[in-house]
Scaffold this motif. Structure first.
Motif: not given
Length: 335
Positions: A34-38, A41-48, A201-205
């Motif tokens: 998981k990563e904090k994001s705007f 719910s934050g972001s989750t690493l899924y399928q890279n 690279g840790k931002e939405g999509f």
């Protein structure tokens, strides 16, 4: 860590799943990075790729249940790449025989309702929606990377239109968009930290580069399947690009339509200024979360110069050079 669903952990509609199966899914979901994001719910690493956690179950349902038709038209993009604008253009182009400038649904509906996102509304409102009653061609959109699209999309003859915006303006636009969704500045976020997330690279999509290059590669190998458009090219010569788009999606303009100025009419109707001035795009919310007014700001090429410091620009340029080297893809970053 493996980011695909294991055979024993599958997502089903809550109405048809035993509690233990749902619990197994929740535990699997909780195990992903998981990563904090705007996004709240934050972001989750899924399928890279970093999927906003609030949309992850929708994405999985989309992957499992969507069956593409050969006539489908899908607009793909990274967030804040001109998606809202291009949706209006695609909808108007496809439906030009049905609606006039005075009765187009664009006057009363945001373009995201007319060309809905798979991961936000199509599979958000109903995890297994009935799409069989939709008129042909069905118009959809997505921020999901090419590699993670359902197999049926890749194997069918449906068309994918991808719009890409230069990373500097994409980032700045995303920063402003995020400010509409949550008070990220007062909660400790700075633009410099936002740049860091983007470059990592840790931002939405994201990562940005893998998202763009995935569709870029497919457009070069299968140009009849994927049309790769650049936001800056749309801004520079919208008439030419609308004609090119119409040809690709199977709705070319006739010589009579060209003489009558139909392309020019669509470009005026769907100009960023015209859309921004519509009451529907000034008030209300989309999907009970996104303020309609947040989808429109300046739309300028090169606005990044008013926001990025020399150190931020240096970091971004280093990322661009490293990630897009030898790809054959370049970006126009100023007027």
């Amino acid at each position: 860590m493996e980011n695909s669903l294991s055979p024993s952990v599958a997502f089903f509609p809550s109405s048809s799943v035993l509690e233990e199966q749902r619990q197994e899914f929740r535990e699997w979901l909780a195990s992903l990075p998981k990563e904090k994001s705007f996004a709240p719910s934050g972001s989750t690493l899924y399928q890279n790729f970093w999927c906003p956690t609030m949309f992850l179950e929708n994405v999985i349902s989309f992957q499992k249940h969507f069956h593409a038709h050969d006539q489908d038209i899908i607009l793909a993009s990274k967030p804040k790449s001109g998606t809202t604008w291009l949706k209006a253009i695609i909808f108007s182009t496809v439906n030009r025989a049905q609606f006039t400038l005075s009765n187009t649904p664009l006057l009363t509906k945001v373009s995201h309702e007319l060309v809905p996102f798979f991961e936000v509304t199509v599979y958000g409102n109903n995890k297994i929606p009935d799409l069989t009653t939709m008129s042909t061609p069905r118009l959809f959109s997505t921020h999901v990377p090419y590699a993670s699209l359902p197999k049926s999309i890749k194997e069918s003859k449906c068309r994918i239109v991808y719009v890409c915006r230069n990373p500097l303006d994409t980032l700045v636009s995303l920063w402003h968009f995020a400010s509409h969704l949550s008070d990220i500045r007062s909660s400790g976020w700075t633009l410099e930290e936002f740049v860091g997330k983007f470059c990592d690279g840790k931002e939405g999509f994201g990562p940005f580069w893998s998202h763009v290059l995935g569709y870029w590669k497919e457009s070069t190998e299968n140009p009849e399947k994927v049309l790769f458009l650049k936001y800056e090219d749309l801004k520079e010569d919208i008439i030419y690009q609308i004609k090119r788009l119409a040809e690709f999606i199977g709705f070319p303009f006739s010589q009579e339509e060209l003489r009558q100025g139909v392309v020019e009419d669509i470009s005026k109707l769907c100009s960023l200024n015209a859309l921004k001035d519509l009451e529907v795009n000034k008030n209300g919310t989309h999907a009970s979360f996104f303020p309609n007014k947040s989808f429109y700001r300046k739309g300028e090429v090169g606005d990044w110069v008013n926001h990025l410091s020399p150190s931020m620009l240096e970091r971004l340029n280093k990322m661009i050079e490293e990630k897009f080297k030898d790809s054959g893809l370049s970006f126009k970053v100023s007027c």
